[in-house]
Design a protein around this motif. Structure first.
Motif, mmCIF file in Angstrom:
data_model
loop_
_atom_site.group_PDB
_atom_site.id
_atom_site.type_symbol
_atom_site.label_atom_id
_atom_site.label_comp_id
_atom_site.label_asym_id
_atom_site.label_seq_id
_atom_site.Cartn_x
_atom_site.Cartn_y
_atom_site.Cartn_z
ATOM 1 N N GLY A 215 -3.414 -6.028 -27.087
ATOM 2 C CA GLY A 215 -3.015 -5.072 -28.118
ATOM 3 C C GLY A 215 -3.196 -5.686 -29.492
ATOM 4 N N GLY A 216 -2.539 -5.094 -30.470
ATOM 5 C CA GLY A 216 -2.656 -5.600 -31.831
ATOM 6 C C GLY A 216 -1.873 -4.737 -32.796
ATOM 7 N N PHE A 217 -2.179 -4.902 -34.088
ATOM 8 C CA PHE A 217 -1.484 -4.180 -35.149
ATOM 9 C C PHE A 217 -2.518 -3.574 -36.091
ATOM 10 C CE2 PHE A 217 1.102 -7.641 -33.596
ATOM 11 C CZ PHE A 217 2.311 -7.021 -33.331
ATOM 12 N N LYS A 218 -2.323 -2.307 -36.419
ATOM 13 C CA LYS A 218 -3.294 -1.591 -37.245
ATOM 14 C C LYS A 218 -3.116 -1.873 -38.729
ATOM 15 C CE LYS A 218 -3.598 2.241 -33.934
ATOM 16 N NZ LYS A 218 -3.351 3.687 -33.720
ATOM 17 N N SER A 219 -1.919 -2.298 -39.136
ATOM 18 C CA SER A 219 -1.627 -2.519 -40.558
ATOM 19 C C SER A 219 -1.395 -4.002 -40.830
ATOM 20 C CB SER A 219 -0.399 -1.708 -40.985
ATOM 21 O OG SER A 219 -0.085 -1.940 -42.338
ATOM 22 N N VAL A 220 -2.373 -4.632 -41.482
ATOM 23 C CA VAL A 220 -2.290 -6.057 -41.845
ATOM 24 C C VAL A 220 -2.596 -6.170 -43.329
ATOM 25 C CG1 VAL A 220 -3.199 -8.366 -41.437
ATOM 26 C CG2 VAL A 220 -3.054 -6.736 -39.538
ATOM 27 N N ALA A 221 -1.642 -6.653 -44.124
ATOM 28 C CA ALA A 221 -1.811 -6.750 -45.572
ATOM 29 C C ALA A 221 -1.537 -8.169 -46.030
ATOM 30 C CB ALA A 221 -0.876 -5.773 -46.286
ATOM 31 N N SER B 204 -10.024 -4.244 -44.941
ATOM 32 C CA SER B 204 -9.876 -3.474 -43.704
ATOM 33 C C SER B 204 -10.453 -4.197 -42.483
ATOM 34 C CB SER B 204 -10.560 -2.117 -43.854
ATOM 35 O OG SER B 204 -11.944 -2.282 -44.159
ATOM 36 N N GLY B 205 -11.258 -5.228 -42.713
ATOM 37 C CA GLY B 205 -11.804 -5.993 -41.602
ATOM 38 C C GLY B 205 -10.835 -7.013 -41.034
ATOM 39 N N SER B 206 -9.629 -7.068 -41.589
ATOM 40 C CA SER B 206 -8.619 -8.027 -41.118
ATOM 41 C C SER B 206 -7.846 -7.443 -39.938
ATOM 42 C CB SER B 206 -7.650 -8.372 -42.247
ATOM 43 O OG SER B 206 -8.330 -8.956 -43.340
ATOM 44 N N SER B 207 -7.529 -8.294 -38.977
ATOM 45 C CA SER B 207 -6.798 -7.815 -37.805
ATOM 46 C C SER B 207 -5.979 -8.940 -37.179
ATOM 47 C CB SER B 207 -7.758 -7.240 -36.754
ATOM 48 O OG SER B 207 -8.631 -8.255 -36.261
ATOM 49 N N VAL B 208 -4.915 -8.536 -36.509
ATOM 50 C CA VAL B 208 -4.104 -9.441 -35.702
ATOM 51 C C VAL B 208 -3.982 -8.803 -34.326
ATOM 52 C CG1 VAL B 208 -1.865 -10.542 -35.377
ATOM 53 C CG2 VAL B 208 -2.816 -10.328 -37.685
ATOM 54 N N GLU B 209 -4.498 -9.482 -33.304
ATOM 55 C CA GLU B 209 -4.460 -8.974 -31.940
ATOM 56 C C GLU B 209 -3.713 -9.958 -31.042
ATOM 57 O OE1 GLU B 209 -8.593 -8.460 -31.045
ATOM 58 O OE2 GLU B 209 -8.724 -6.562 -32.142
ATOM 59 N N ARG C 124 5.167 -13.963 -18.728
ATOM 60 C CA ARG C 124 4.987 -15.322 -19.225
ATOM 61 C C ARG C 124 5.476 -15.464 -20.670
ATOM 62 N NH1 ARG C 124 -0.129 -14.860 -16.187
ATOM 63 N NH2 ARG C 124 -0.019 -16.273 -14.385
ATOM 64 N N ASP C 125 5.860 -16.677 -20.985
ATOM 65 C CA ASP C 125 6.316 -17.024 -22.329
ATOM 66 C C ASP C 125 5.161 -17.014 -23.335
ATOM 67 O OD1 ASP C 125 7.716 -18.026 -24.502
ATOM 68 O OD2 ASP C 125 7.940 -20.042 -23.684
ATOM 69 N N GLU C 126 3.973 -17.456 -22.897
ATOM 70 C CA GLU C 126 2.847 -17.641 -23.818
ATOM 71 C C GLU C 126 2.209 -16.304 -24.214
ATOM 72 O OE1 GLU C 126 3.035 -21.117 -20.944
ATOM 73 O OE2 GLU C 126 2.981 -18.924 -20.771
ATOM 74 N N VAL C 127 1.888 -16.197 -25.496
ATOM 75 C CA VAL C 127 1.168 -15.044 -26.038
ATOM 76 C C VAL C 127 -0.007 -15.571 -26.853
ATOM 77 C CG1 VAL C 127 1.272 -13.014 -27.523
ATOM 78 C CG2 VAL C 127 3.267 -13.645 -26.142
ATOM 79 N N VAL C 128 -1.188 -15.063 -26.581
ATOM 80 C CA VAL C 128 -2.373 -15.464 -27.337
ATOM 81 C C VAL C 128 -2.516 -14.559 -28.559
ATOM 82 C CG1 VAL C 128 -4.871 -15.765 -27.304
ATOM 83 C CG2 VAL C 128 -3.539 -16.246 -25.244
ATOM 84 N N LEU C 129 -2.613 -15.167 -29.736
ATOM 85 C CA LEU C 129 -2.869 -14.423 -30.969
ATOM 86 C C LEU C 129 -4.301 -14.665 -31.412
ATOM 87 C CD1 LEU C 129 0.340 -14.953 -33.150
ATOM 88 C CD2 LEU C 129 -0.231 -13.037 -31.657
ATOM 89 N N LYS C 130 -4.991 -13.601 -31.757
ATOM 90 C CA LYS C 130 -6.338 -13.693 -32.303
ATOM 91 C C LYS C 130 -6.311 -13.068 -33.691
ATOM 92 C CE LYS C 130 -11.195 -12.600 -31.400
ATOM 93 N NZ LYS C 130 -12.150 -11.940 -30.470
ATOM 94 N N VAL C 131 -6.576 -13.888 -34.697
ATOM 95 C CA VAL C 131 -6.456 -13.465 -36.099
ATOM 96 C C VAL C 131 -7.827 -13.488 -36.761
ATOM 97 C CG1 VAL C 131 -5.339 -13.928 -38.308
ATOM 98 C CG2 VAL C 131 -4.117 -14.424 -36.168
ATOM 99 N N THR C 132 -8.178 -12.371 -37.359
ATOM 100 C CA THR C 132 -9.418 -12.254 -38.141
ATOM 101 C C THR C 132 -9.053 -11.771 -39.528
ATOM 102 O OG1 THR C 132 -10.688 -11.665 -36.163
ATOM 103 C CG2 THR C 132 -11.675 -11.138 -38.282
ATOM 104 N N LEU C 133 -9.398 -12.555 -40.543
ATOM 105 C CA LEU C 133 -9.058 -12.204 -41.925
ATOM 106 C C LEU C 133 -10.315 -12.172 -42.783
ATOM 107 C CD1 LEU C 133 -5.856 -14.421 -42.420
ATOM 108 C CD2 LEU C 133 -5.987 -12.028 -41.659
#
Length: 216
Positions: A80-86, A63-68, A202-211
């Motif tokens: 923003g982000g996504f609540k469901s990451v599996a 549950s500590g995993s996230s994609v923002e 803008r074209d660019e999107v920053v992704l922040k991933v915590t797994l």
């Protein structure tokens, strides 16, 4: 004429406010290197799996995993982000012999504006009714300057791109943690909505991933 000159400081100040608010949040963030797979149907087929990683153990994502994400337009940015990451890691205890598979439920998206979330869910952007999930499957993890370079196939919005990005990874007998922040370009995935003529997106999107994953 005096009236016009009296307004000029106000106009200048307004222009400075607009300029100060339009900084691209992708500046200074490493950009993922993109290479389109030659065979979309087999994208990621060469990734290590639990059967090919020697003595590999499975570490399901917790549950500590996230994609923002952070995106921006001329006048400002939104997050923003996504609540469901599996998904799961499979590893023999070394990052170089570790694989990763992640699935994101796109409908679990949230943002800092309900109105924006609704627009991002529409065909202008992610089209969540048609493209219900986004996936990443690793193909290689290699040392790079004190961190690691993670390569793999990202599939979203009906497009698959092979990319690589820097990440920090720590592995113990019972846990794997990985963190990454990098830039992708939405045009590479066919998300082409331009925005308003006087407020382009803008074209660019920053992704922040915590797994975070615990061994089974």
């Amino acid at each position: 004429m005096k009236y016009l000159f009296s307004l000029s400081p106000i106009l200048v100040a307004s222009m400075l406010i607009v300029v100060s608010g339009c900084k691209n949040p992708a500046e200074g963030v490493p950009e993922a290197k993109i290479e389109t797979p030659t065979d979309k149907q087999n994208a990621g087929s060469d990734a290590p799996t639990s059967s090919t990683v020697a003595n590999g153990r499975k570490y399901p994502l917790g549950s500590g995993s996230s994609v923002e994400f952070t995106g921006s337009k001329v006048t400002g940015s939104h997050s923003g982000g996504f609540k469901s990451v599996a998904g799961a890691f499979t590893s023999d205890g070394t990052p170089e012999n570790t694989s990763l598979s992640v699935t994101v439920d796109v409908a679990s998206m949230w943002s800092d504006s309900d109105r924006l979330t609704k627009h991002l869910s529409s065909p202008d952007f992610l089209d969540i009714k048609k493209f219900t999930s986004a996936t990443f499957r690793s193909t290689a993890i290699t040392p790079q300057g004190g961190q690691f370079s993670v390569s793999g196939d990202l599939s979203m919005h009906g497009a698959t791109q092979r990319l690589s990005f820097p990440a920090s990874i720590t592995i113990t007998a019972d846990e794997i943690k990985a963190n990454a922040e990098f830039v992708i370009k939405r045009f590479d995935f066919g998300i082409n909505y331009p925005g308003k003529a006087d407020d382009l997106i803008r074209d660019e999107v920053v992704l922040k991933v915590t797994l975070e994953a615990k061994a089974e």
